[in-house]
Design a protein around this motif. Structure first.
Motif, PDB file in Angstrom:
ATOM      1  N   ALA A  47       0.812  -1.221   0.000  1.00  0.00           N
ATOM      2  CA  ALA A  47       0.000   0.000   0.000  1.00  0.00           C
ATOM      3  C   ALA A  47       0.844   1.269   0.000  1.00  0.00           C
ATOM      4  O   ALA A  47       0.315   2.355  -0.209  1.00  0.00           O
ATOM      5  N   GLU A  48       2.143   1.140   0.224  1.00  0.00           N
ATOM      6  CA  GLU A  48       3.032   2.312   0.216  1.00  0.00           C
ATOM      7  C   GLU A  48       3.030   2.944  -1.165  1.00  0.00           C
ATOM      8  O   GLU A  48       3.274   2.284  -2.172  1.00  0.00           O
ATOM      9  N   ALA A  49       2.731   4.245  -1.222  1.00  0.00           N
ATOM     10  CA  ALA A  49       2.622   4.958  -2.503  1.00  0.00           C
ATOM     11  C   ALA A  49       3.986   5.275  -3.118  1.00  0.00           C
ATOM     12  O   ALA A  49       4.120   5.298  -4.337  1.00  0.00           O
ATOM     13  N   ASN A  50       4.981   5.511  -2.288  1.00  0.00           N
ATOM     14  CA  ASN A  50       6.316   5.859  -2.774  1.00  0.00           C
ATOM     15  C   ASN A  50       7.051   4.579  -3.181  1.00  0.00           C
ATOM     16  O   ASN A  50       7.357   3.748  -2.335  1.00  0.00           O
ATOM     17  N   PRO A  51       7.361   4.412  -4.468  1.00  0.00           N
ATOM     18  CA  PRO A  51       7.995   3.169  -4.901  1.00  0.00           C
ATOM     19  C   PRO A  51       9.377   2.936  -4.289  1.00  0.00           C
ATOM     20  O   PRO A  51       9.746   1.791  -4.012  1.00  0.00           O
ATOM     21  N   LEU A  52      10.126   4.002  -4.039  1.00  0.00           N
ATOM     22  CA  LEU A  52      11.431   3.837  -3.398  1.00  0.00           C
ATOM     23  C   LEU A  52      11.276   3.329  -1.974  1.00  0.00           C
ATOM     24  O   LEU A  52      11.995   2.419  -1.552  1.00  0.00           O
ATOM     25  N   MET A  53      10.328   3.909  -1.254  1.00  0.00           N
ATOM     26  CA  MET A  53      10.095   3.479   0.127  1.00  0.00           C
ATOM     27  C   MET A  53       9.515   2.069   0.160  1.00  0.00           C
ATOM     28  O   MET A  53       9.872   1.271   1.024  1.00  0.00           O
ATOM     29  N   ARG A  54       8.642   1.747  -0.796  1.00  0.00           N
ATOM     30  CA  ARG A  54       8.084   0.396  -0.873  1.00  0.00           C
ATOM     31  C   ARG A  54       9.196  -0.629  -1.063  1.00  0.00           C
ATOM     32  O   ARG A  54       9.207  -1.682  -0.436  1.00  0.00           O
ATOM     33  N   TRP A  55      10.154  -0.308  -1.944  1.00  0.00           N
ATOM     34  CA  TRP A  55      11.295  -1.195  -2.161  1.00  0.00           C
ATOM     35  C   TRP A  55      12.157  -1.277  -0.899  1.00  0.00           C
ATOM     36  O   TRP A  55      12.584  -2.352  -0.510  1.00  0.00           O
ATOM     37  N   LEU A  56      12.369  -0.152  -0.265  1.00  0.00           N
ATOM     38  CA  LEU A  56      13.270  -0.076   0.880  1.00  0.00           C
ATOM     39  C   LEU A  56      12.736  -0.815   2.099  1.00  0.00           C
ATOM     40  O   LEU A  56      13.505  -1.476   2.806  1.00  0.00           O
ATOM     41  N   ILE A  57      11.439  -0.755   2.363  1.00  0.00           N
ATOM     42  CA  ILE A  57      10.917  -1.389   3.580  1.00  0.00           C
ATOM     43  C   ILE A  57      10.926  -2.910   3.501  1.00  0.00           C
ATOM     44  O   ILE A  57      10.768  -3.571   4.523  1.00  0.00           O
ATOM     45  N   ASP A  58      11.148  -3.451   2.310  1.00  0.00           N
ATOM     46  CA  ASP A  58      11.277  -4.906   2.188  1.00  0.00           C
ATOM     47  C   ASP A  58      12.727  -5.369   2.369  1.00  0.00           C
ATOM     48  O   ASP A  58      13.002  -6.562   2.274  1.00  0.00           O
TER      49      ASP A  58
END
Length: 127
Positions: free
Chosen positions: A44-55
């Motif tokens: 659900a994270e809108a920011n693709p960089l943050m979505r990648w980073l939190i994984d």
């Protein structure tokens, strides 16, 4: 009529504001994003960089945020150096531009925090 030059105390205040902006946009955003991801999932994270980073592993997340802090403070140091070398009256307008930019960064940080908090509490984004 002569106008006073940009003071060192004013420049020190700019450093305080960039610190606030970095705190909001990095530390607060990271913590609230991780909490929101637990509520609605990482996808659900809108920011693709943050979505990648939190994984990624925790050390990668911390390392990426530290790199951003170093880059931003280095660039801001160069910006402040340029402000110190800017002759009057252009320094006044340059300082106004910096103040507007810093205010925008803090406002965006507060907006991101509010949005993440809405996801945590309400289960949905404000956007």
């Amino acid at each position: 009529m002569t106008r006073r030059q940009i003071s060192e105390s004013q420049i020190e205040e700019y450093w305080d504001w960039i610190a606030v902006a970095l705190f909001l946009l990095l530390a607060v955003d990271l913590l609230t994003t991780l909490a929101a991801a637990r509520v609605v999932g990482h996808g659900a994270e809108a920011n693709p960089l943050m979505r990648w980073l939190i994984d990624r592993p925790t050390l990668v997340v911390i390392g990426a945020h530290l790199v951003v802090v170093v880059l931003v403070t280095g660039c801001f140091r160069l910006l402040v150096g340029r402000l110190r070398r800017t002759p009057s009256p252009a320094d006044y307008y340059f300082a106004l531009l910096i103040e507007g930019w810093l205010g925008t960064l803090v406002a965006v940080g507060l907006g991101v925090f509010a949005n993440n908090l809405a996801v945590i509490v309400l289960g949905r984004s404000l956007l």
